[in-house]
Design a protein around this motif. Structure first.
Motif, mmCIF file in Angstrom:
data_model
loop_
_atom_site.group_PDB
_atom_site.id
_atom_site.type_symbol
_atom_site.label_atom_id
_atom_site.label_comp_id
_atom_site.label_asym_id
_atom_site.label_seq_id
_atom_site.Cartn_x
_atom_site.Cartn_y
_atom_site.Cartn_z
ATOM 1 N N GLY A 162 11.081 -1.323 0.651
ATOM 2 C CA GLY A 162 10.124 -1.423 -0.445
ATOM 3 C C GLY A 162 9.823 -0.056 -1.028
ATOM 4 O O GLY A 162 10.119 0.976 -0.417
ATOM 5 N N THR A 163 9.253 -0.042 -2.226
ATOM 6 C CA THR A 163 8.855 1.212 -2.862
ATOM 7 C C THR A 163 7.368 1.171 -3.166
ATOM 8 O O THR A 163 6.807 0.110 -3.467
ATOM 9 C CB THR A 163 9.641 1.461 -4.164
ATOM 10 N N PHE A 164 6.742 2.352 -3.110
ATOM 11 C CA PHE A 164 5.293 2.455 -3.245
ATOM 12 C C PHE A 164 4.949 3.651 -4.128
ATOM 13 O O PHE A 164 5.505 4.738 -3.945
ATOM 14 C CB PHE A 164 4.635 2.651 -1.872
ATOM 15 N N SER A 165 4.037 3.449 -5.064
ATOM 16 C CA SER A 165 3.573 4.574 -5.877
ATOM 17 C C SER A 165 2.088 4.422 -6.173
ATOM 18 O O SER A 165 1.582 3.305 -6.318
ATOM 19 C CB SER A 165 4.365 4.676 -7.189
ATOM 20 N N LEU A 166 1.413 5.547 -6.227
ATOM 21 C CA LEU A 166 -0.006 5.591 -6.551
ATOM 22 C C LEU A 166 -0.201 6.653 -7.618
ATOM 23 O O LEU A 166 0.180 7.805 -7.431
ATOM 24 C CB LEU A 166 -0.842 5.930 -5.314
ATOM 25 N N ASN A 167 -0.759 6.228 -8.741
ATOM 26 C CA ASN A 167 -0.981 7.156 -9.849
ATOM 27 C C ASN A 167 0.330 7.804 -10.292
ATOM 28 O O ASN A 167 0.392 9.001 -10.561
ATOM 29 C CB ASN A 167 -1.990 8.230 -9.442
ATOM 30 N N ASN A 168 1.385 6.986 -10.337
ATOM 31 C CA ASN A 168 2.725 7.416 -10.769
ATOM 32 C C ASN A 168 3.390 8.417 -9.825
ATOM 33 O O ASN A 168 4.360 9.077 -10.200
ATOM 34 C CB ASN A 168 2.677 8.009 -12.190
ATOM 35 N N LYS A 169 2.884 8.517 -8.603
ATOM 36 C CA LYS A 169 3.500 9.382 -7.603
ATOM 37 C C LYS A 169 3.944 8.531 -6.420
ATOM 38 O O LYS A 169 3.150 7.782 -5.855
ATOM 39 C CB LYS A 169 2.516 10.462 -7.131
ATOM 40 N N SER A 170 5.208 8.655 -6.056
ATOM 41 C CA SER A 170 5.729 7.875 -4.937
ATOM 42 C C SER A 170 5.087 8.331 -3.633
ATOM 43 O O SER A 170 4.803 9.512 -3.439
ATOM 44 C CB SER A 170 7.249 8.037 -4.838
ATOM 45 N N TYR A 171 4.848 7.382 -2.757
ATOM 46 C CA TYR A 171 4.385 7.723 -1.413
ATOM 47 C C TYR A 171 5.044 6.773 -0.429
ATOM 48 O O TYR A 171 5.423 5.656 -0.777
ATOM 49 C CB TYR A 171 2.856 7.655 -1.312
ATOM 50 N N PHE A 172 5.206 7.233 0.796
ATOM 51 C CA PHE A 172 5.768 6.385 1.840
ATOM 52 C C PHE A 172 4.673 6.082 2.851
ATOM 53 O O PHE A 172 4.067 7.007 3.406
ATOM 54 C CB PHE A 172 6.942 7.066 2.542
ATOM 55 N N PRO A 173 4.386 4.804 3.077
ATOM 56 C CA PRO A 173 3.266 4.440 3.954
ATOM 57 C C PRO A 173 3.597 4.538 5.435
ATOM 58 O O PRO A 173 3.384 3.608 6.202
ATOM 59 C CB PRO A 173 2.986 2.990 3.541
ATOM 60 N N GLY A 174 4.116 5.690 5.837
ATOM 61 C CA GLY A 174 4.476 5.865 7.235
ATOM 62 C C GLY A 174 3.456 6.658 8.019
ATOM 63 O O GLY A 174 3.626 6.891 9.214
ATOM 64 N N SER A 175 2.390 7.082 7.344
ATOM 65 C CA SER A 175 1.364 7.892 7.992
ATOM 66 C C SER A 175 0.009 7.533 7.399
ATOM 67 O O SER A 175 -0.189 7.622 6.187
ATOM 68 C CB SER A 175 1.655 9.381 7.773
ATOM 69 N N ILE A 176 -0.918 7.126 8.250
ATOM 70 C CA ILE A 176 -2.232 6.699 7.776
ATOM 71 C C ILE A 176 -2.945 7.826 7.042
ATOM 72 O O ILE A 176 -3.491 7.629 5.951
ATOM 73 C CB ILE A 176 -3.095 6.214 8.958
#
Length: 256
Positions: free
Chosen positions: A60-74
């Motif tokens: 899957g792909t994730f972005s917040l405020n047009n910036k990609s992030y990887f949800p591998g770290s809380i």
């Protein structure tokens, strides 16, 4: 038209042979209030856990405020601008309400930069940071209307006030998106109405909201946009009015 704040695409997650999430995509607009509903076991909490870094996705792909992030770290997800509450309240029960919020506030302040030396010898920089953290934490307790209980142990607060405290702690990190997992669970009608007013106030402060909630009346009156999950897939998306009329939703969740 408001821009997209959170965009999640094609998320997949399996637990052994169980498909928990199957190509799930959702988005939350800036200043939006989005609800995630569905029957028990639909995958709602798994999706929440993936978005907020508590569970690793398979893809899957994730972005917040047009910036990609990887949800591998809380903590990295939190620093990106996402904070959350939990279905089962997770407060530090022996700490005061104020201390609970201060814990969250420490995460984004410069207190850590004072190091062990600053903590041990209470340097001017350390004292200044602690004062700022305390003042901001008190403001957040005021916002959620439990300022008068700042010194109460968290375990001594009523259930509704514990829910408010958990929201205040989540707000301490100054999130762009606040994710709430069943925030009204266990509340009486008055507490639910108070919660609704609080969430609308937070939204008016430009905080986007994503919530799971089983109280259909509450979520239908609060959210501007709904996603419906069933067996790990999104089966409907739209306004509360359109979702209520969706035959697939009626069959899967609301009941005929």
């Amino acid at each position: 038209m408001d821009s997209t704040l959170l965009e999640v695409k094609n998320v997949n997650k399996k637990f052994g042979g169980l498909v928990a999430l199957d190509g799930v995509s959702i988005d939350v607009k800036s200043k939006g209030i989005v609800g995630l509903i569905g029957p028990n076991g639909a995958g709602k909490t798994t999706l929440f856990n993936v978005i907020t870094g508590f569970t690793l996705p398979d893809s899957g792909t994730f972005s917040l405020n047009n910036k990609s992030y990887f949800p591998g770290s809380i903590h990295k997800v939190n620093r990106a601008g996402i904070s959350r509450t939990f279905q089962n309240i997770r407060l530090f029960s022996k700490m005061s309400a104020l201390e609970n919020v201060m814990v969250g506030r420490h995460h984004i302040t410069k207190s850590i930069s004072t190091g062990v030396f600053g903590c041990l010898f209470k340097t001017k920089k350390f004292k200044k940071n602690e004062k700022e953290i305390r003042e901001k934490s008190l403001q957040l307790l005021e916002l959620v209307q439990i300022r008068d209980k700042a010194d109460f142990p968290a375990s001594n607060l009523s259930y509704g006030d514990q829910r408010r405290l958990e929201i205040a702690r989540a707000l301490a990190t100054e999130p762009k998106l606040l994710a709430l997992d069943e925030p009204a669970a266990g509340m009486n009608p008055k507490e639910k109405e108070d919660l609704k007013r609080l969430l609308l106030k937070l939204n008016s402060m430009s905080i986007s909201l994503l919530l799971i909630e089983h109280d259909v009346k509450l979520i239908m009156s609060l959210c501007k946009d709904l996603f419906v999950l069933d067996r790990g897939k999104i089966i409907s998306r739209g306004s509360p009015e359109s979702v209520q009329k969706d035959s697939g939703v009626i069959d899967a969740y609301l009941g005929k």
